[in-house]
Write an enzyme that holds these catalytic residues in place. Structure first.
Site, mmCIF file in Angstrom:
data_model
loop_
_atom_site.group_PDB
_atom_site.id
_atom_site.type_symbol
_atom_site.label_atom_id
_atom_site.label_comp_id
_atom_site.label_asym_id
_atom_site.label_seq_id
_atom_site.Cartn_x
_atom_site.Cartn_y
_atom_site.Cartn_z
ATOM 1 N N HIS A 58 0.040 0.063 9.536
ATOM 2 C CA HIS A 58 -1.412 0.612 9.395
ATOM 3 C C HIS A 58 -1.985 1.060 10.575
ATOM 4 O O HIS A 58 -4.066 1.108 10.336
ATOM 5 C CB HIS A 58 -2.599 -0.176 8.362
ATOM 6 C CG HIS A 58 -1.251 -0.790 7.218
ATOM 7 N ND1 HIS A 58 -0.938 -2.064 8.157
ATOM 8 C CD2 HIS A 58 -0.991 -0.740 6.196
ATOM 9 C CE1 HIS A 58 -0.114 -2.862 6.218
ATOM 10 N NE2 HIS A 58 -0.372 -1.443 5.444
ATOM 11 N N GLY A 93 0.696 -1.314 -0.439
ATOM 12 C CA GLY A 93 0.034 -0.620 -0.113
ATOM 13 C C GLY A 93 0.779 1.648 -0.507
ATOM 14 O O GLY A 93 1.345 1.137 0.708
ATOM 15 N N SER A 94 0.403 2.433 -0.216
ATOM 16 C CA SER A 94 0.908 3.759 -0.753
ATOM 17 C C SER A 94 0.985 4.645 0.677
ATOM 18 O O SER A 94 0.219 4.004 1.576
ATOM 19 C CB SER A 94 0.837 4.505 -1.747
ATOM 20 O OG SER A 94 0.496 4.370 -2.835
ATOM 21 N N GLY A 95 1.779 5.633 1.602
ATOM 22 C CA GLY A 95 1.436 5.702 2.316
ATOM 23 C C GLY A 95 2.292 5.939 3.235
ATOM 24 O O GLY A 95 2.450 5.961 4.058
ATOM 25 N N HIS A 96 3.199 5.161 2.838
ATOM 26 C CA HIS A 96 4.521 4.047 3.863
ATOM 27 C C HIS A 96 6.024 4.694 3.360
ATOM 28 O O HIS A 96 6.668 4.492 3.809
ATOM 29 C CB HIS A 96 4.608 2.630 3.711
ATOM 30 C CG HIS A 96 3.510 1.436 4.351
ATOM 31 N ND1 HIS A 96 3.119 1.886 6.039
ATOM 32 C CD2 HIS A 96 2.704 0.744 3.556
ATOM 33 C CE1 HIS A 96 1.975 1.276 5.620
ATOM 34 N NE2 HIS A 96 1.626 0.523 4.334
ATOM 35 N N LYS A 116 5.532 -8.389 1.961
ATOM 36 C CA LYS A 116 5.162 -7.891 3.415
ATOM 37 C C LYS A 116 4.140 -9.265 3.641
ATOM 38 O O LYS A 116 3.626 -9.143 3.343
ATOM 39 C CB LYS A 116 5.344 -6.459 3.535
ATOM 40 C CG LYS A 116 6.043 -5.517 3.650
ATOM 41 C CD LYS A 116 6.366 -4.504 3.793
ATOM 42 C CE LYS A 116 4.902 -3.602 4.155
ATOM 43 N NZ LYS A 116 4.383 -3.370 2.118
ATOM 44 N N ASP A 125 -1.081 -8.746 0.310
ATOM 45 C CA ASP A 125 -0.044 -8.803 -0.206
ATOM 46 C C ASP A 125 -0.141 -10.714 -0.467
ATOM 47 O O ASP A 125 0.455 -10.422 -2.312
ATOM 48 C CB ASP A 125 1.271 -7.860 0.397
ATOM 49 C CG ASP A 125 0.630 -6.272 0.634
ATOM 50 O OD1 ASP A 125 -0.442 -5.875 0.677
ATOM 51 O OD2 ASP A 125 1.732 -5.651 0.605
#
Lengths: 333, 333
Positions: A219, A54-57, A105, A110
């Protein structure tokens, strides 16, 4: 919600456009489907190394694409797995004939999507192998995970597998190194504040005025406990002891240490916590052979930090020291 | 106040201890008086380049100490000028016989203390020259400043003067380059949230739910106006137009662009804003020759960003490209 965005629905794509413009010397971004790829991919005869999530990391994973690390990265929507078609396209784009390693991960979405992508690629005749990272000692099973979550050790695995592939190691050997890193790496995180996913517009959890979440996931998944914020010295000891006891790390083990910021915590505090970490490790006779201090695997604007320790022998240290040229990690070039 | 610290009175010192432990290959930290200095200082025959200012803006300035940039940095308490004895000790420590350049941001306390330190050093026979950075287009005069505040251009001046000193240029020529960078650099910042100075324990100002401060200073000094948060596209245009009109920058001018985070804003948003910035500059036929995107001159955990543009000719670009090896900027080595 106060964010420097236009429409929440466009935030990931527009951020990637800026990222591509900023780093055109190292990488390019494909938008249909979305993936980040080394400017010079594919490299004939080299094992391709890719990751995604996911984006945001950020900077993970796109910020680790470049010479000596990842060949490609697949960013999903914020905190959402990328789709198999992204992973398939990225895998095809980086295959130089020696096959491709997927660094994944341990989150259910995922894992499932990377497995599906691997099957699609194998049907096209590309050999794909996966390494799962599940290094978070905080909790067993979690909101999006069966077993342990994959966190900070992912960054170290991407560096070391990228170096091994760069040396021309074959796919089996690069994958074995990834498994070795995962087997010897342990992490734990904590949060002072929640963060806001742009599409949701509000925090996914709430913490009291003086409360922290110990063992939080990237998250915002629940950790081990909520407790009043202790002084940095106690907090660092709490996290470090949990990590050391888990492997366990023993006196004389050399480590690569990462003191990682969750996104909203200033460098001044990260260095202070790093000082506490080194003091604890020194007292336990665990020498820090290499280190990273900064924002590497984040949770948007969440305040907090995580600690990752990797027990590293000469082989891992030597691969760590190989040159790397990516937006977020750069040395020796 | 939720911070990863022990006692607020020890925060700067303890953070510097961690910083020293993390970067012992590049620098060391002296604690009485406090300054950060290149591990290999002084370098015979090379002009020393030093800077300093309040802490809380990390990585500036300590993170820019190393080969090709600063020889030393003097950190004050949070948002507080360092003292003349720190500057004097740092100047003596880096003088290799060719004199020392002080790069000073335009804040009344910094100017006064650096002037006093220069006099003390000159009395000891060290030639000292100062370059003042006052690049913030937002406001004339401010809470701690007569004239314009010194902000993002300081980072670019430190890189370029550091490169010039590394090439063996004499003190007058390094100082002239510093003045050239200041004359051609312009910045403006904005904040989504305030920050908390550890010793104060509460925010120095308050913003409404959907309100931003446009033109804010790096200590939270008032800017031009408070307004409702616009989309990133409008916000970036607002800041960029203010900067472009000021120099003014014209079609065909090549620039070094820095999109800087204030500390608490995630990389995802910074890259999004950078994409908007490049789009605007492209439309104005102003090519971005080099760029930095990330946290370089921050205000603790403040959320927001600033834009710096430096009109750069071949001489400045060539110095920019020289190798640099510091905790926060690293290339070519």
């Amino acid at each position: 919600m106060k964010k420097l965005i236009n429409d929440p629905r466009d935030a990931v794509r527009e951020s990637l456009a800026g990222f591509a413009a900023a780093h055109a010397d190292v990488l390019r971004v494909c938008f249909d489907p979305v993936y980040v790829v080394r400017a010079d991919a594919p490299i004939a005869g080299k094992v391709g190394v890719i990751s995604g999530g996911g984006s945001g990391h950020e900077p993970m994973h796109g910020g680790f694409v470049g010479q000596g690390m990842l060949d490609a990265a697949c960013p999903g929507q914020v905190f959402t797995s990328p789709t198999p078609d992204q992973m398939e396209a990225a895998t095809c784009a980086v295959d130089g004939g020696a096959g491709v390693l997927h660094i994944v991960k341990n989150y259910t979405g995922d894992i499932m999507n990377f497995e599906m992508a691997a099957e699609l690629c194998q049907a096209r005749g590309i050999e794909v192998q996966a390494v799962i990272v599940n290094d978070d000692v905080a909790v067993q099973d979690s909101l999006y995970t069966a077993g342990r979550r994959g966190v900070g050790t992912t960054v170290l695995a991407e560096k070391i597998c990228g170096a091994a592939a760069g040396r021309g190691y074959d796919r089996g050997r690069v994958a074995a190194l990834g498994r070795k890193v995962n087997a010897n790496g342990r992490s734990m995180g904590m949060a002072l504040t929640p963060c806001i996913v742009p599409a949701a517009g509000k925090p996914s959890f709430v913490l009291g005025e003086d409360e922290i979440e110990m063992g939080i996931g990237i998250h915002g998944e629940p950790g081990r406990e909520r407790l009043p914020l202790p002084p940095a010295r106690e907090l660092t000891a709490h996290m470090t002891e949990a990590i050391l006891a888990d492997l366990p790390f023993r006196a004389g083990d050399r480590v690569i240490a990462m003191l990682n910021g969750m996104g909203g915590t200033p460098l001044m505090e990260l260095y202070l916590v790093y000082g506490e970490l080194e003091r604890i490790l020194h007292a336990r006779q665990i020498p820090v052979a290499r280190r990273l201090v900064g924002n590497y695997i984040t949770s948007l604007e969440m305040a907090g930090c995580s600690i990752t320790l990797l027990k590293a022998d000469e082989e891992l240290l030597s691969l760590w020291d190989d040159p790397v040229l990516t937006p977020a990690l750069r040395w020796g070039i």
